[in-house]
Design a protein around this motif. Structure first.
Motif, PDB file in Angstrom:
ATOM      1  N   GLU A  82      -8.945  -2.184 -24.460  1.00 19.05           N
ATOM      2  CA  GLU A  82      -8.704  -1.347 -25.555  1.00 19.05           C
ATOM      3  C   GLU A  82      -8.097  -0.039 -25.226  1.00 19.05           C
ATOM      4  OE1 GLU A  82     -11.954  -1.266 -28.213  1.00 19.05           O
ATOM      5  OE2 GLU A  82     -12.049  -3.423 -28.315  1.00 19.05           O
ATOM      6  N   ALA A  83      -8.373   0.508 -23.933  1.00 22.28           N
ATOM      7  CA  ALA A  83      -7.630   1.768 -23.633  1.00 22.28           C
ATOM      8  C   ALA A  83      -6.132   1.448 -23.382  1.00 22.28           C
ATOM      9  CB  ALA A  83      -8.378   2.222 -22.234  1.00 22.28           C
ATOM     10  N   GLU A  84      -5.928   0.307 -22.973  1.00 15.99           N
ATOM     11  CA  GLU A  84      -4.561   0.013 -22.854  1.00 15.99           C
ATOM     12  C   GLU A  84      -3.657   0.188 -24.250  1.00 15.99           C
ATOM     13  OE1 GLU A  84      -3.745  -2.233 -18.487  1.00 15.99           O
ATOM     14  OE2 GLU A  84      -5.232  -3.139 -20.001  1.00 15.99           O
ATOM     15  N   LEU A  85      -4.525  -0.687 -25.005  1.00 18.17           N
ATOM     16  CA  LEU A  85      -3.795  -0.953 -26.186  1.00 18.17           C
ATOM     17  C   LEU A  85      -3.664   0.402 -26.800  1.00 18.17           C
ATOM     18  CD1 LEU A  85      -5.774  -3.929 -27.688  1.00 18.17           C
ATOM     19  CD2 LEU A  85      -3.584  -3.964 -26.947  1.00 18.17           C
ATOM     20  N   ALA A  86      -4.703   1.341 -26.926  1.00 20.51           N
ATOM     21  CA  ALA A  86      -4.319   2.596 -27.472  1.00 20.51           C
ATOM     22  C   ALA A  86      -3.382   3.356 -26.752  1.00 20.51           C
ATOM     23  CB  ALA A  86      -5.488   3.515 -27.059  1.00 20.51           C
ATOM     24  N   ARG A  87      -2.987   3.101 -25.558  1.00 18.37           N
ATOM     25  CA  ARG A  87      -1.972   3.813 -24.535  1.00 18.37           C
ATOM     26  C   ARG A  87      -0.728   3.279 -25.346  1.00 18.37           C
ATOM     27  NH1 ARG A  87      -0.759   6.569 -19.823  1.00 18.37           N
ATOM     28  NH2 ARG A  87       1.324   7.426 -19.838  1.00 18.37           N
ATOM     29  N   LEU A  88      -0.605   2.115 -25.370  1.00 17.09           N
ATOM     30  CA  LEU A  88       0.713   1.127 -25.852  1.00 17.09           C
ATOM     31  C   LEU A  88       0.970   1.735 -27.396  1.00 17.09           C
ATOM     32  CD1 LEU A  88       0.084  -2.128 -24.425  1.00 17.09           C
ATOM     33  CD2 LEU A  88       1.900  -0.319 -23.591  1.00 17.09           C
ATOM     34  N   LEU A  89       0.081   1.816 -28.214  1.00 21.74           N
ATOM     35  CA  LEU A  89       0.010   2.155 -29.490  1.00 21.74           C
ATOM     36  C   LEU A  89       0.699   3.531 -29.723  1.00 21.74           C
ATOM     37  CD1 LEU A  89      -0.494   1.218 -32.581  1.00 21.74           C
ATOM     38  CD2 LEU A  89      -2.777   2.429 -32.353  1.00 21.74           C
ATOM     39  N   SER A  90       0.144   4.385 -28.719  1.00 18.15           N
ATOM     40  CA  SER A  90       0.592   5.985 -28.663  1.00 18.15           C
ATOM     41  C   SER A  90       2.180   5.911 -28.435  1.00 18.15           C
ATOM     42  CB  SER A  90      -0.355   6.687 -28.046  1.00 18.15           C
ATOM     43  OG  SER A  90      -0.121   6.377 -26.628  1.00 18.15           O
ATOM     44  N   HIS A  91       2.743   4.947 -27.614  1.00 16.62           N
ATOM     45  CA  HIS A  91       3.842   4.898 -27.072  1.00 16.62           C
ATOM     46  C   HIS A  91       4.983   4.187 -27.981  1.00 16.62           C
ATOM     47  CE1 HIS A  91       2.291   7.090 -23.796  1.00 16.62           C
ATOM     48  NE2 HIS A  91       3.595   7.584 -23.478  1.00 16.62           N
ATOM     49  N   GLY A  92       4.534   3.487 -29.412  1.00 16.56           N
ATOM     50  CA  GLY A  92       5.056   2.690 -29.962  1.00 16.56           C
ATOM     51  C   GLY A  92       5.538   1.292 -29.177  1.00 16.56           C
ATOM     52  N   LEU A  93       4.659   0.888 -28.604  1.00 17.48           N
ATOM     53  CA  LEU A  93       4.968  -0.241 -27.575  1.00 17.48           C
ATOM     54  C   LEU A  93       4.245  -1.770 -28.181  1.00 17.48           C
ATOM     55  CD1 LEU A  93       4.914   1.001 -24.064  1.00 17.48           C
ATOM     56  CD2 LEU A  93       7.055   0.284 -25.499  1.00 17.48           C
ATOM     57  N   ILE A  94       3.470  -1.591 -29.258  1.00 14.00           N
ATOM     58  CA  ILE A  94       2.829  -2.564 -29.916  1.00 14.00           C
ATOM     59  C   ILE A  94       4.074  -3.393 -30.290  1.00 14.00           C
ATOM     60  CG2 ILE A  94       1.310  -3.453 -31.555  1.00 14.00           C
ATOM     61  CD1 ILE A  94      -0.180  -2.378 -29.326  1.00 14.00           C
ATOM     62  N   GLY A  95       4.155  -4.535 -30.317  1.00 16.64           N
ATOM     63  CA  GLY A  95       5.193  -5.464 -30.771  1.00 16.64           C
ATOM     64  C   GLY A  95       6.602  -5.170 -30.096  1.00 16.64           C
ATOM     65  N   ALA A  96       6.591  -4.563 -29.063  1.00 15.84           N
ATOM     66  CA  ALA A  96       7.822  -4.181 -28.296  1.00 15.84           C
ATOM     67  C   ALA A  96       7.910  -4.856 -26.992  1.00 15.84           C
ATOM     68  CB  ALA A  96       7.868  -2.610 -28.294  1.00 15.84           C
ATOM     69  N   SER A  97       8.858  -4.534 -26.273  1.00 11.13           N
ATOM     70  CA  SER A  97       8.923  -5.085 -24.716  1.00 11.13           C
ATOM     71  C   SER A  97       8.819  -3.775 -23.734  1.00 11.13           C
ATOM     72  CB  SER A  97      10.328  -5.834 -24.509  1.00 11.13           C
ATOM     73  OG  SER A  97      10.170  -7.095 -25.552  1.00 11.13           O
ATOM     74  N   ILE A  98       8.524  -4.328 -22.681  1.00  9.40           N
ATOM     75  CA  ILE A  98       8.450  -3.216 -21.304  1.00  9.40           C
ATOM     76  C   ILE A  98       9.184  -4.019 -20.236  1.00  9.40           C
ATOM     77  CG2 ILE A  98       7.046  -2.131 -19.477  1.00  9.40           C
ATOM     78  CD1 ILE A  98       4.814  -1.984 -21.745  1.00  9.40           C
ATOM     79  N   GLY A  99      10.250  -3.255 -20.184  1.00 13.28           N
ATOM     80  CA  GLY A  99      11.241  -3.700 -18.799  1.00 13.28           C
ATOM     81  C   GLY A  99      11.607  -5.515 -19.272  1.00 13.28           C
ATOM     82  N   GLY A 100      11.785  -5.687 -20.263  1.00 16.27           N
ATOM     83  CA  GLY A 100      12.455  -6.965 -21.002  1.00 16.27           C
ATOM     84  C   GLY A 100      11.181  -7.925 -21.106  1.00 16.27           C
ATOM     85  N   ALA A 101       9.969  -7.556 -21.048  1.00 15.81           N
ATOM     86  CA  ALA A 101       9.029  -8.596 -20.978  1.00 15.81           C
ATOM     87  C   ALA A 101       8.242  -8.087 -22.324  1.00 15.81           C
ATOM     88  CB  ALA A 101       8.051  -8.565 -19.991  1.00 15.81           C
ATOM     89  N   PRO A 102       8.128  -9.131 -23.264  1.00 15.17           N
ATOM     90  CA  PRO A 102       7.305  -8.834 -24.701  1.00 15.17           C
ATOM     91  C   PRO A 102       5.943  -8.483 -24.496  1.00 15.17           C
ATOM     92  CG  PRO A 102       8.775 -10.975 -24.926  1.00 15.17           C
ATOM     93  CD  PRO A 102       8.775 -10.573 -23.336  1.00 15.17           C
TER      94      PRO A 102
END
Length: 318
Positions: A82-102
């Motif tokens: 859940e800590a990771e989900l919170a970090r990703l959420l704060s950076h607008g990365l929920i539903g996005a991709s990181i380095g081309g990986a969904p």
């Protein structure tokens, strides 16, 4: 088909172990990778390679995650903590991709609501869904009932305290800012429910009446209760759900009452998979624009039991 490795972050815990086995069974030729800030040997046994990843609140977290994705050619990222989900959420990365990986999670609204237990209660109550009375320690005064105090965010039984109303005042300074809830007294009427809905799939849910062991579901049995099924459908609507989450509730004088939502895969993902409720596989299929398979619910009364080494679990019919 999946063309590259799947990366599980927060992989050393019980959820990572269970999900790794689900993925290995379903995608035998796909490398299953893990990453964790505490890459324990136990967790590493269940993945092909385990990477060290800084804590989610470390400024280096995202850059380190990007390096793993690039170095390994990761095809899909599944964050489990859940800590990771919170970090990703704060950076607008929920539903996005990181380095081309969904990044595979539930939708941002479901994640944001589930990460905050007070926000969960308010969102559900505003949609007419029953929740126990709750408030913030040191700010809101509880009524004359037994209480549960727990962190406003977090998972499992960490930081959970059960107490009578007469003992509450003495703990206010110690637990200020935490969440209090009216304690639902029916200990033998607790349920954990897998809930999934996607653009190409109507809501599906599977409910276990459970017994806890060490803060996790130790054993349980499948229950088909139309009241709980209807409630799960209402939760999917309230959160505009697009993804897979876990709903926890108790029957309170016959009324199913939700006390928590985990906006991620839960420790029962392995149990559910063995019984045909393959929410992790459905989520992957939906995220990668693959067909989502049909579902045939298991019989009511099917029992589950967690094995001693905390692997995905055993399931048997009775």
């Amino acid at each position: 088909m999946i063309s590259g490795p799947i990366l599980l972050t927060g992989a050393a815990g019980d959820i990572g172990v269970a999900l790794a086995e689900v993925l290995r069974e379903s995608f035998a030729s796909v490398p299953i990778l893990g990453a964790d800030c505490n890459a324990s040997p136990g967790g590493a046994r269940h993945v092909d390679r385990m990477h060290h990843l800084p804590r989610a609140d470390d400024p280096a977290y995202l850059a380190a995650l990007e390096r793993i994705v690039a170095d390994e050619g990761v095809r899909l990222i599944i964050p489990l903590a859940e800590a990771e989900l919170a970090r990703l959420l704060s950076h607008g990365l929920i539903g996005a991709s990181i380095g081309g990986a969904p990044v595979l999670t539930a939708n941002a609204r479901a994640v944001a609501t589930g990460l905050d237990k007070l926000a969960t209660a308010r969102a559900l109550a505003s949609s007419g869904i029953a929740v126990p009375e709750c408030g913030i320690v040191g700010r809101d005064e509880p009524g004359d009932y037994d209480l549960v105090i727990k962190p406003r965010s977090g998972q499992g039984s960490k930081g959970l305290t059960l107490l009578s109303r007469s003992d509450y005042d003495g703990l206010v300074d110690q637990r200020r800012g935490a969440l209090w809830q009216r304690r639902l007294s029916a200990d033998d009427q607790e349920y954990t429910c897998g809930l999934a809905r996607f653009a190409q799939m109507e809501p599906r849910s599977l409910s276990f009446r459970r017994r806890l062991r060490g803060g996790l579901t130790g054993s349980g049995e499948v229950v088909h209760d139309p009241r709980i099924t209807k409630l799960c459908d209402q939760v999917a609507d309230a959160l505009a759900l697009d993804g897979a989450i876990n709903v926890q509730l108790r029957l309170d004088d016959g009324v199913p009452m939700i006390f928590e939502i985990n906006p991620r895969f839960s420790s029962t993902v392995g149990f559910r998979h063995k019984l045909g409720f393959r929410d992790a596989i459905w989520a992957i299929s939906d995220r990668l624009d693959l067909p989502v398979e049909d579902y045939d619910p298991p019989p009511a009364g099917t029992r589950i039991e967690r094995v001693a080494d905390e692997r995905a679990g055993l399931a048997k019919s009775v």
